[in-house]
Design a protein around this motif. Sequence first.
Motif, PDB file in Angstrom:
ATOM      1  N   GLN A  52     122.684  54.155 -39.779  1.00  0.00           N
ATOM      2  CA  GLN A  52     123.772  53.392 -39.169  1.00  0.00           C
ATOM      3  C   GLN A  52     124.966  53.330 -40.111  1.00  0.00           C
ATOM      4  OE1 GLN A  52     122.550  49.518 -37.884  1.00  0.00           O
ATOM      5  NE2 GLN A  52     124.572  48.934 -37.180  1.00  0.00           N
TER       6      GLN A  52
ATOM      7  N   LEU B  79     127.049  56.713 -40.104  1.00  0.00           N
ATOM      8  CA  LEU B  79     127.720  57.162 -38.888  1.00  0.00           C
ATOM      9  C   LEU B  79     129.071  56.474 -38.717  1.00  0.00           C
ATOM     10  CD1 LEU B  79     124.680  57.128 -36.484  1.00  0.00           C
ATOM     11  CD2 LEU B  79     125.780  59.129 -37.487  1.00  0.00           C
TER      12      LEU B  79
ATOM     13  N   GLU C 213     131.070  56.306 -36.145  1.00  0.00           N
ATOM     14  CA  GLU C 213     131.214  55.600 -34.865  1.00  0.00           C
ATOM     15  C   GLU C 213     130.574  54.222 -34.882  1.00  0.00           C
ATOM     16  OE1 GLU C 213     132.852  56.399 -31.966  1.00  0.00           O
ATOM     17  OE2 GLU C 213     133.736  57.946 -33.225  1.00  0.00           O
ATOM     18  N   ILE C 214     129.474  54.085 -35.583  1.00  0.00           N
ATOM     19  CA  ILE C 214     128.760  52.811 -35.607  1.00  0.00           C
ATOM     20  C   ILE C 214     129.227  51.945 -36.773  1.00  0.00           C
ATOM     21  CG2 ILE C 214     126.507  51.731 -35.925  1.00  0.00           C
ATOM     22  CD1 ILE C 214     125.288  53.935 -34.280  1.00  0.00           C
TER      23      ILE C 214
ATOM     24  N   LYS D 243     120.209  53.484 -30.086  1.00  0.00           N
ATOM     25  CA  LYS D 243     121.642  53.787 -30.135  1.00  0.00           C
ATOM     26  C   LYS D 243     121.983  54.534 -31.426  1.00  0.00           C
ATOM     27  CE  LYS D 243     125.904  53.406 -28.708  1.00  0.00           C
ATOM     28  NZ  LYS D 243     126.380  54.231 -27.609  1.00  0.00           N
TER      29      LYS D 243
ATOM     30  N   GLN E 190     120.720  58.087 -31.078  1.00  0.00           N
ATOM     31  CA  GLN E 190     121.569  58.833 -30.151  1.00  0.00           C
ATOM     32  C   GLN E 190     122.889  59.208 -30.808  1.00  0.00           C
ATOM     33  OE1 GLN E 190     121.775  56.037 -26.909  1.00  0.00           O
ATOM     34  NE2 GLN E 190     120.152  57.062 -25.757  1.00  0.00           N
ATOM     35  N   GLU E 191     123.498  58.250 -31.485  1.00  0.00           N
ATOM     36  CA  GLU E 191     124.770  58.509 -32.166  1.00  0.00           C
ATOM     37  C   GLU E 191     124.593  59.541 -33.287  1.00  0.00           C
ATOM     38  OE1 GLU E 191     127.887  57.598 -31.493  1.00  0.00           O
ATOM     39  OE2 GLU E 191     127.262  56.486 -29.733  1.00  0.00           O
ATOM     40  N   THR E 192     123.463  59.490 -33.976  1.00  0.00           N
ATOM     41  CA  THR E 192     123.183  60.464 -35.026  1.00  0.00           C
ATOM     42  C   THR E 192     123.117  61.870 -34.437  1.00  0.00           C
ATOM     43  OG1 THR E 192     121.956  58.835 -36.325  1.00  0.00           O
ATOM     44  CG2 THR E 192     121.541  61.157 -36.818  1.00  0.00           C
TER      45      THR E 192
ATOM     46  N   ASN F  33     124.475  62.915 -31.628  1.00  0.00           N
ATOM     47  CA  ASN F  33     125.827  63.273 -31.189  1.00  0.00           C
ATOM     48  C   ASN F  33     126.694  63.690 -32.373  1.00  0.00           C
ATOM     49  OD1 ASN F  33     125.191  62.706 -28.523  1.00  0.00           O
ATOM     50  ND2 ASN F  33     125.991  60.630 -28.624  1.00  0.00           N
ATOM     51  N   TYR F  34     126.592  62.954 -33.461  1.00  0.00           N
ATOM     52  CA  TYR F  34     127.388  63.247 -34.652  1.00  0.00           C
ATOM     53  C   TYR F  34     127.014  64.611 -35.234  1.00  0.00           C
ATOM     54  CZ  TYR F  34     129.682  62.407 -39.154  1.00  0.00           C
ATOM     55  OH  TYR F  34     130.482  62.488 -40.262  1.00  0.00           O
TER      56      TYR F  34
END
Length: 92
Positions: free
Chosen positions: A29, A32, A34-35, A47, A50-52, A54-55
């Motif tokens: 977290q 990233l 975004e987070i 989340k 998922q963000e990882t 996507n990144y």
Amino acid sequence: MSSRRSRQSSTGSSRISDDQIIELVSKLQQLLPEISNRRSSKASATKVLQETCNYIRNLNRQVDDLSDRLSQLLSTIDADSPEAAIIRSLLM
């Protein structure tokens, strides 16, 4: 069964606790953009994962794009030119 149980890999040789998973998700977290830029300090593990993903996909696209651009650049310059020497030195 305790919520602090250990998880065993398919080989049975290594175990990871729920606390270790929480710590690893927390570290992800923080990495990233975004987070970590959001005001809320906590995101669900789902989340974060998922963000990882996507990144990482986005980084792969950027690497592919830069690779394509570099290939195009290299195809337009003389291999013995000073520009080509600079590019070669940057890639090593």
